[in-house]
Design an enzyme around this catalytic site. Structure first.
Site, short mmCIF file in Angstrom:
data_model
loop_
_atom_site.label_atom_id
_atom_site.label_comp_id
_atom_site.label_asym_id
_atom_site.label_seq_id
_atom_site.Cartn_x
_atom_site.Cartn_y
_atom_site.Cartn_z
N ARG A 92 0.81 -1.22 0.00
CA ARG A 92 0.00 0.00 0.00
C ARG A 92 0.85 1.27 0.00
O ARG A 92 0.31 2.38 -0.13
CB ARG A 92 -0.99 -0.01 1.18
CG ARG A 92 -2.06 1.07 1.05
CD ARG A 92 -3.16 0.96 2.08
NE ARG A 92 -2.68 0.54 3.39
CZ ARG A 92 -2.01 1.32 4.24
NH1 ARG A 92 -1.77 2.58 3.93
NH2 ARG A 92 -1.61 0.85 5.40
N TYR A 127 -16.13 9.46 -19.54
CA TYR A 127 -16.32 8.06 -19.20
C TYR A 127 -17.35 7.97 -18.05
O TYR A 127 -17.28 8.75 -17.09
CB TYR A 127 -14.99 7.45 -18.78
CG TYR A 127 -15.12 6.03 -18.30
CD1 TYR A 127 -15.36 4.99 -19.19
CD2 TYR A 127 -15.06 5.72 -16.95
CE1 TYR A 127 -15.53 3.70 -18.76
CE2 TYR A 127 -15.22 4.43 -16.51
CZ TYR A 127 -15.46 3.43 -17.42
OH TYR A 127 -15.62 2.14 -16.97
N ASP A 185 -7.47 11.80 -19.35
CA ASP A 185 -7.72 10.36 -19.36
C ASP A 185 -7.26 9.89 -20.74
O ASP A 185 -7.91 10.14 -21.74
CB ASP A 185 -9.21 10.09 -19.14
CG ASP A 185 -9.52 8.60 -19.07
OD1 ASP A 185 -8.79 7.83 -19.71
OD2 ASP A 185 -10.49 8.23 -18.39
N LYS A 189 -7.58 -1.60 -20.04
CA LYS A 189 -7.84 -1.52 -21.48
C LYS A 189 -6.57 -1.83 -22.29
O LYS A 189 -6.08 -2.93 -22.20
CB LYS A 189 -8.44 -0.16 -21.81
CG LYS A 189 -9.54 0.29 -20.83
CD LYS A 189 -10.78 -0.60 -20.86
CE LYS A 189 -11.73 -0.34 -19.70
NZ LYS A 189 -12.16 1.04 -19.51
C1 PLP Z 1 -12.59 1.83 -18.45
C2 PLP Z 1 -12.30 3.26 -18.40
C3 PLP Z 1 -12.07 3.91 -17.18
C4 PLP Z 1 -12.19 3.22 -15.83
O1 PLP Z 1 -11.32 2.17 -15.71
P1 PLP Z 1 -11.57 0.89 -14.76
O2 PLP Z 1 -10.34 0.11 -14.94
O3 PLP Z 1 -12.81 0.22 -15.27
O4 PLP Z 1 -11.77 1.40 -13.39
C5 PLP Z 1 -11.76 5.27 -17.21
N1 PLP Z 1 -11.69 5.93 -18.37
C6 PLP Z 1 -11.91 5.35 -19.56
C7 PLP Z 1 -11.81 6.17 -20.80
C8 PLP Z 1 -12.22 3.99 -19.62
O5 PLP Z 1 -12.45 3.43 -20.80
#
Ligand code: PLP
Length: 382
Positions: free
Chosen positions: A48, A102, A174, A199
């Site tokens: 952590r 998102y 993001d 992703k």
């Molecule tokens: C999936 C996603 C998130 C969140 O990610 P998690 O791993 O599901 O918490 C944030 N931003 C975008 C653009 C995403 O596709």
């Protein structure tokens, strides 16, 4: 070795490895220990604290890919988003966010921020005026997400960075949809890069993780909160993510190429109304995408003709899985109206151009001929 000059595939393959001094194995050993010595050590390690050997090593790979000094990895993309935002937004501060965001980030802002006394505004569009008119005296962060989900709109990163610098505010992006393969926002002066590593970084639809890359100074601020919130990633998943990222560039480039071919194919299809892909010349942001991205991603959306049955179309697919999430090596597809945007009223969906016939397509690495054959089969059923 002058690390800064390494090529992206070399960074993915070699940076951020834990050296196996004991047995001299070719890959990183996995240290699962959650308990480390505290006497006679330079660093007190603990999962952590985000500083186990595997965590620390992987952060180097991510930092270098994002052309940043440092990075942190989290248990999910949302752990990364929420920790980064709360690290810089305090009571009575204000943040400007894009119109399309998102779903998880949107919910976090709308459902949680009032508990912390944090204010927010959503820009009405993607232009400089849309963002600048929302900036207030107490604005501390300008947050963007480009390409956007699901219509793949592009926000000008150079414009955002200049605007923020004029107002002395911090910029966050993001960068999940683009991945560091297609877009490195630090080149345009963006301060903090955030990823859902679930992703493209993970890329096999089998791990949940998040990442943040920034300057040493900003990472320190995020770390100070992160160790209290506790969204650290388990070492086993860290190790899997390091393994996945070795092939990230190969995967993402194959996905870019397939998505471009699919966008061209879909555009000519008589049963397709519209295709949203920033790599198509008729996309409203094509020039901007060309300027700030080195590839147009494996993500696209398309609208099937009105009157066609979306459910029948999806059930007609044999290989492409209708499923949530995105960016795996396998092609997946989803209906935003039935998933990510299902809680909006039909009117609100219409306002955002999310029609019932819209499908978000995460193009995988399969042979394009097979993807086409599967879609043709589904079109013949609806
Ligand atoms: C999936 C996603 C998130 C969140 O990610 P998690 O791993 O599901 O918490 C944030 N931003 C975008 C653009 C995403 O596709």
């Amino acid at each position: 070795m002058k690390l800064k000059s390494l090529g992206i595939n070399t960074i993915c393959t070699h940076i951020g490895e834990v050296e196996d001094k004991q047995f001299k194995g070719a890959i990183s050993p996995l240290y699962m220990s959650s308990s480390y010595a505290y006497e006679d050590v330079e660093v007190k390690r603990y999962p952590r604290y985000f500083n186990t050997p595997n965590q620390e090593a992987l952060c180097k790979k991510i930092a270098m890919l994002e052309k940043s000094e440092a990075a942190l990895i989290f248990s999910s993309g949302m752990a990364a988003v929420s920790t980064a935002m709360l690290a810089f937004l305090h009571k009575d501060d204000h943040v400007v966010l894009p119109q399309t965001l998102y779903g998880g980030t949107y919910n976090f802002v709308v459902k949680e921020f009032h508990k912390f006394g944090i204010e927010y505004s959503f820009a009405d569009g993607f232009s400089e005026a849309d963002f600048s008119e929302k900036i207030q005296k107490n604005t501390k962060v300008l947050f963007v997400e480009t390409p956007s989900n699901p219509l793949m709109r592009i926000t000008d990163l150079e414009m955002i960075s200049k605007l923020a610098k004029q107002h002395k505010i911090l910029t966050m992006i993001d960068n999940t949809f683009a991945s560091p393969v297609n877009q490195t926002p630090a080149d345009f002066g963006i301060d903090i890069m955030i990823h859902s590593a679930t992703k493209y970084m993970g890329g096999h639809s089998d791990i949940s993780a998040g990442a943040v890359a920034a300057s040493e100074e900003n990472i320190k601020i995020i770390w100070n909160l992160a160790k209290n919130l506790g969204g650290n990633l388990s070492d086993y998943t860290v190790w899997l993510l390091e393994r996945s990222m070795k092939t990230m560039v190969l995967r993402v480039k194959a996905q870019n190429k397939n998505a471009k071919k699919m966008a061209n194919w879909l555009e000519k299809h008589p049963l397709v109304e519209k295709v949203y892909y920033p790599g198509l010349k008729n996309h409203p942001d094509y020039e901007l995408a060309k300027k700030q991205m080195s590839g147009y991603t494996g993500m696209l959306s398309f609208e099937i003709n009105e009157g066609l049955d979306v459910s029948k179309f999806l059930k007609g697919l044999k290989m492409i899985k209708p499923s949530m999430s995105l960016a795996g090596v396998e092609s997946t597809i989803l209906s935003p109206a039935k998933t990510s945007h299902s809680l909006l009223t039909p009117e609100a969906r219409k306002e955002q151009n999310i029609s019932d016939g819209l499908l978000r397509f995460s193009v995988g690495i399969e042979e394009v001929e097979d993807i086409i054959a599967d879609l043709e089969g589904a079109f013949s059923k609806c």
